[in-house]
Design a protein around this motif. Structure first.
Motif, PDB file in Angstrom:
ATOM      1  N   VAL A  54       0.872  -1.183  -0.327  1.00 40.77           N
ATOM      2  CA  VAL A  54      -0.072  -0.069   0.028  1.00 40.77           C
ATOM      3  C   VAL A  54       1.028   1.235  -0.066  1.00 40.77           C
ATOM      4  CG1 VAL A  54      -2.026   1.316   0.989  1.00 40.77           C
ATOM      5  CG2 VAL A  54      -1.695  -1.509   1.360  1.00 40.77           C
ATOM      6  N   VAL A  55       1.066   2.160  -0.968  1.00 41.94           N
ATOM      7  CA  VAL A  55       1.973   3.034  -1.460  1.00 41.94           C
ATOM      8  C   VAL A  55       1.148   4.327  -1.418  1.00 41.94           C
ATOM      9  CG1 VAL A  55       3.714   3.768  -2.742  1.00 41.94           C
ATOM     10  CG2 VAL A  55       3.041   1.395  -2.627  1.00 41.94           C
ATOM     11  N   ASN A  56       1.688   5.423  -0.780  1.00 44.76           N
ATOM     12  CA  ASN A  56       1.210   6.783  -0.993  1.00 44.76           C
ATOM     13  C   ASN A  56       1.178   7.273  -2.443  1.00 44.76           C
ATOM     14  OD1 ASN A  56       0.505   6.930   1.809  1.00 44.76           O
ATOM     15  ND2 ASN A  56       2.474   7.893   2.230  1.00 44.76           N
ATOM     16  N   GLY A  57      -0.082   8.172  -2.606  1.00 45.20           N
ATOM     17  CA  GLY A  57      -0.014   8.782  -4.090  1.00 45.20           C
ATOM     18  C   GLY A  57      -0.378   7.727  -5.277  1.00 45.20           C
ATOM     19  N   ASP A  58      -0.334   8.199  -6.365  1.00 44.49           N
ATOM     20  CA  ASP A  58      -0.774   7.584  -7.560  1.00 44.49           C
ATOM     21  C   ASP A  58       0.627   7.135  -8.215  1.00 44.49           C
ATOM     22  OD1 ASP A  58      -1.607   6.539 -10.092  1.00 44.49           O
ATOM     23  OD2 ASP A  58      -3.126   8.359 -10.409  1.00 44.49           O
TER      24      ASP A  58
ATOM     25  N   VAL B 223     -13.085   3.934  -8.671  1.00 50.93           N
ATOM     26  CA  VAL B 223     -11.573   3.855  -8.550  1.00 50.93           C
ATOM     27  C   VAL B 223     -11.017   4.594  -9.753  1.00 50.93           C
ATOM     28  CG1 VAL B 223     -11.507   1.529  -7.850  1.00 50.93           C
ATOM     29  CG2 VAL B 223     -11.968   1.671 -10.373  1.00 50.93           C
ATOM     30  N   ASP B 224     -10.087   5.538  -9.623  1.00 49.49           N
ATOM     31  CA  ASP B 224      -9.425   6.104 -10.767  1.00 49.49           C
ATOM     32  C   ASP B 224      -8.055   5.556 -11.378  1.00 49.49           C
ATOM     33  OD1 ASP B 224      -8.200   8.840  -8.573  1.00 49.49           O
ATOM     34  OD2 ASP B 224      -7.657   6.628  -8.750  1.00 49.49           O
ATOM     35  N   ASN B 225      -7.788   4.185 -10.788  1.00 52.87           N
ATOM     36  CA  ASN B 225      -6.848   3.358 -11.509  1.00 52.87           C
ATOM     37  C   ASN B 225      -7.220   2.077 -11.351  1.00 52.87           C
ATOM     38  OD1 ASN B 225      -4.838   2.315 -13.177  1.00 52.87           O
ATOM     39  ND2 ASN B 225      -3.469   2.509 -11.381  1.00 52.87           N
ATOM     40  N   LEU B 226      -7.341   0.997 -12.061  1.00 50.84           N
ATOM     41  CA  LEU B 226      -7.748  -0.500 -12.150  1.00 50.84           C
ATOM     42  C   LEU B 226      -6.980  -1.011 -13.286  1.00 50.84           C
ATOM     43  CD1 LEU B 226      -9.108  -2.548 -10.383  1.00 50.84           C
ATOM     44  CD2 LEU B 226     -10.860  -2.447 -12.207  1.00 50.84           C
TER      45      LEU B 226
ATOM     46  N   ASP C 116      -8.230   3.493  -5.145  1.00 46.21           N
ATOM     47  CA  ASP C 116      -9.447   3.968  -4.796  1.00 46.21           C
ATOM     48  C   ASP C 116      -9.824   5.373  -4.933  1.00 46.21           C
ATOM     49  OD1 ASP C 116     -11.811   4.618  -3.040  1.00 46.21           O
ATOM     50  OD2 ASP C 116     -12.129   2.537  -2.978  1.00 46.21           O
ATOM     51  N   ILE C 117     -10.715   5.826  -5.568  1.00 50.25           N
ATOM     52  CA  ILE C 117     -10.893   7.405  -5.855  1.00 50.25           C
ATOM     53  C   ILE C 117     -10.946   8.264  -4.491  1.00 50.25           C
ATOM     54  CG2 ILE C 117     -13.601   7.428  -5.838  1.00 50.25           C
ATOM     55  CD1 ILE C 117     -12.864   9.146  -8.321  1.00 50.25           C
ATOM     56  N   SER C 118     -11.181   7.348  -3.277  1.00 49.35           N
ATOM     57  CA  SER C 118     -11.494   8.054  -2.152  1.00 49.35           C
ATOM     58  C   SER C 118     -10.340   8.191  -1.257  1.00 49.35           C
ATOM     59  CB  SER C 118     -12.757   7.225  -1.325  1.00 49.35           C
ATOM     60  OG  SER C 118     -12.158   6.065  -0.896  1.00 49.35           O
ATOM     61  N   GLN C 119      -9.227   7.548  -1.736  1.00 49.64           N
ATOM     62  CA  GLN C 119      -7.991   7.808  -1.011  1.00 49.64           C
ATOM     63  C   GLN C 119      -6.772   7.730  -1.952  1.00 49.64           C
ATOM     64  OE1 GLN C 119      -6.514   4.139   1.104  1.00 49.64           O
ATOM     65  NE2 GLN C 119      -8.744   3.166   0.645  1.00 49.64           N
ATOM     66  N   ASP C 120      -5.581   8.519  -1.371  1.00 43.23           N
ATOM     67  CA  ASP C 120      -4.661   8.890  -2.312  1.00 43.23           C
ATOM     68  C   ASP C 120      -3.373   7.648  -1.950  1.00 43.23           C
ATOM     69  OD1 ASP C 120      -3.268  10.359  -3.978  1.00 43.23           O
ATOM     70  OD2 ASP C 120      -2.072  11.254  -2.436  1.00 43.23           O
ATOM     71  N   LYS C 121      -4.008   6.547  -1.995  1.00 38.50           N
ATOM     72  CA  LYS C 121      -3.026   5.444  -1.764  1.00 38.50           C
ATOM     73  C   LYS C 121      -3.190   4.136  -3.160  1.00 38.50           C
ATOM     74  CE  LYS C 121      -3.260   5.500   3.041  1.00 38.50           C
ATOM     75  NZ  LYS C 121      -1.837   5.958   3.430  1.00 38.50           N
ATOM     76  N   THR C 122      -1.826   3.720  -3.415  1.00 35.54           N
ATOM     77  CA  THR C 122      -2.204   2.736  -4.441  1.00 35.54           C
ATOM     78  C   THR C 122      -1.940   1.512  -3.695  1.00 35.54           C
ATOM     79  OG1 THR C 122      -1.438   4.397  -6.191  1.00 35.54           O
ATOM     80  CG2 THR C 122      -1.121   2.038  -6.675  1.00 35.54           C
ATOM     81  N   TYR C 123      -2.604   0.619  -4.555  1.00 29.51           N
ATOM     82  CA  TYR C 123      -2.514  -1.066  -3.851  1.00 29.51           C
ATOM     83  C   TYR C 123      -1.655  -1.888  -5.076  1.00 29.51           C
ATOM     84  CZ  TYR C 123      -5.442   0.178  -0.015  1.00 29.51           C
ATOM     85  OH  TYR C 123      -6.044   0.771   1.279  1.00 29.51           O
TER      86      TYR C 123
ATOM     87  N   LYS D  69     -17.753  -1.612  -7.827  1.00 25.86           N
ATOM     88  CA  LYS D  69     -18.782  -1.415  -6.697  1.00 25.86           C
ATOM     89  C   LYS D  69     -18.384  -1.658  -5.282  1.00 25.86           C
ATOM     90  CE  LYS D  69     -22.790  -1.152  -9.839  1.00 25.86           C
ATOM     91  NZ  LYS D  69     -24.236  -1.451 -10.103  1.00 25.86           N
ATOM     92  N   GLY D  70     -17.104  -1.194  -5.047  1.00 35.00           N
ATOM     93  CA  GLY D  70     -16.451  -1.381  -3.662  1.00 35.00           C
ATOM     94  C   GLY D  70     -15.540  -2.568  -3.410  1.00 35.00           C
ATOM     95  N   ARG D  71     -15.307  -3.380  -4.499  1.00 32.43           N
ATOM     96  CA  ARG D  71     -14.213  -4.597  -4.082  1.00 32.43           C
ATOM     97  C   ARG D  71     -13.230  -4.638  -5.292  1.00 32.43           C
ATOM     98  NH1 ARG D  71     -15.279  -8.003  -0.162  1.00 32.43           N
ATOM     99  NH2 ARG D  71     -13.012  -8.185  -0.342  1.00 32.43           N
ATOM    100  N   PRO D  72     -12.623  -3.563  -5.562  1.00 26.12           N
ATOM    101  CA  PRO D  72     -11.306  -3.535  -6.706  1.00 26.12           C
ATOM    102  C   PRO D  72     -10.465  -4.455  -6.231  1.00 26.12           C
ATOM    103  CG  PRO D  72     -11.183  -1.583  -5.306  1.00 26.12           C
ATOM    104  CD  PRO D  72     -12.697  -2.151  -4.911  1.00 26.12           C
TER     105      PRO D  72
END
Length: 329
Positions: free
Chosen positions: A29-33, A85-88, A122-129, A261-264
């Motif tokens: 789990v990494v900060n930012g895009d 999500v703004d990246n998948l 996730d669009i709601s947080q500034d973290k990349t998984y 719908k909530g489970r990327p």
């Protein structure tokens, strides 16, 4: 006496909860895009650094969701559309050299090969998984019991995980699930064909029918990996099999109704890997794929609408395979 009994009961309960939990998914789990770095720097260096190569990537799936389900002019427009999500991105990878001996001993390991090195934000947080299904859980789902295969399979992931951490850092988390899998984790099929004919011709004709049947039901052929040809190119003996290939399958509407719908995070399972192999001299093609019910168990999906979709997809895939002449085994 009662206090001792209560303490003993608590300890037994705690041990039970530990014994029956299992690792589900490993994520950095990494900060930012991190999209640009992942695609332009990390992926091009992946094979040299880890031995894992990329095939059939599917980046920015969220854009495709928006274009189709978020567009009022599209016939599939979802009145409840909401971008979540703004990246998948789905990036199937495999370490072909490390897999060689594993597939010779335990062909069912291909049920997750290639597997998705998922990236999402996730669009709601500034973290990349960035992550994948736990390899031991993959083995448990596909039914690999050979000790050497299991050890080699798990070890195969260590350089990959180390490289992700080296390049991105972040907090490493491993999600857990109850450890309880469906009674049947895999759908398995068998096709019998006339060995007097040309095996390659029969397989090619089958592949045409297979692809047409799934596309007719709105599935996307999201990937294809021919391990037989791969090992011929690598000059690694693979004569145990006359054919060995894997299809990546994706039902786009199903994926939208889960991942957007909530489970990327459940995207680690996509696309579904369905393997096919024919042992040398055999007139039977063996097929296997993890059931979608496995997603529900490992990701602990509780949403009734998603559960309904999962049951539908499992049933439909089995139906399509039977329509092609498959025998369930």
């Amino acid at each position: 006496m009662m206090i001792k009994l209560i303490k003993s009961t608590f300890v037994l309960s705690l041990l039970a909860s530990v014994a029956f939990s299992a690792s589900a998914v490993r994520f950095n789990v990494v900060n930012g895009d991190q999209e640009e770095k992942y695609e332009k720097k990390f992926l091009p260096s992946l094979e040299d650094a880890t031995g894992f190569s990329l095939s059939d990537p599917h980046e920015k799936i969220d854009d495709a969701y928006e274009k189709r389900y978020g567009n009022p002019k599209d016939p599939d427009y979802d009145k409840e559309w909401k971008k979540s999500v703004d990246n998948l991105g789905f990036f199937p990878v495999s370490n072909d050299r490390a897999l060689h001996d594993i597939l010779l001993k335990s062909p069912q390991a291909a049920g997750f090969q290639p597997f998705n090195l998922l990236i999402y934000k996730d669009i709601s947080q500034d973290k990349t998984y960035i992550g994948h299904i736990d390899p031991e859980t993959m083995l448990n789902v596909t039914g690999v019991t050979n000790k050497a295969s299991r050890e080699a399979y798990i070890d195969m992931f260590k350089p990959l995980d180390a490289y992700v951490t080296k390049e991105f850092g972040g907090k490493v988390i491993t999600t857990k699930f109850s450890g309880k899998l469906p009674a049947q984790t895999m759908m398995k099929f068998e096709f019998t064909f006339d060995k007097g004919g040309d095996t390659i011709e029969w397989v090619e004709a089958f592949q045409e029918k297979f692809e047409a049947a799934f596309e007719e039901k709105q599935y996307i052929i999201a990937g294809f990996k021919n391990f037989k040809e791969t090992y011929e190119d690598l000059e690694m003996p693979f004569d145990k099999y006359d054919q060995f290939f894997v299809y990546g399958l994706c039902h786009f509407t199903f994926s939208y109704n889960v991942f957007n719908k909530g489970r990327p995070d459940a995207g680690v399972f996509a696309p579904c890997a369905m393997y096919f192999y024919i042992e040398k001299g055999s007139n039977k093609m063996i097929v296997g794929m993890p059931r979608i019910a496995v997603w529900q168990a490992i990701m602990e999906i509780k949403d009734p609408k998603m559960q309904k979709w999962i049951k539908f997809i499992d049933k439909e895939i089995i139906g399509i395979m039977k329509s092609l002449g498959a025998k369930e085994i």
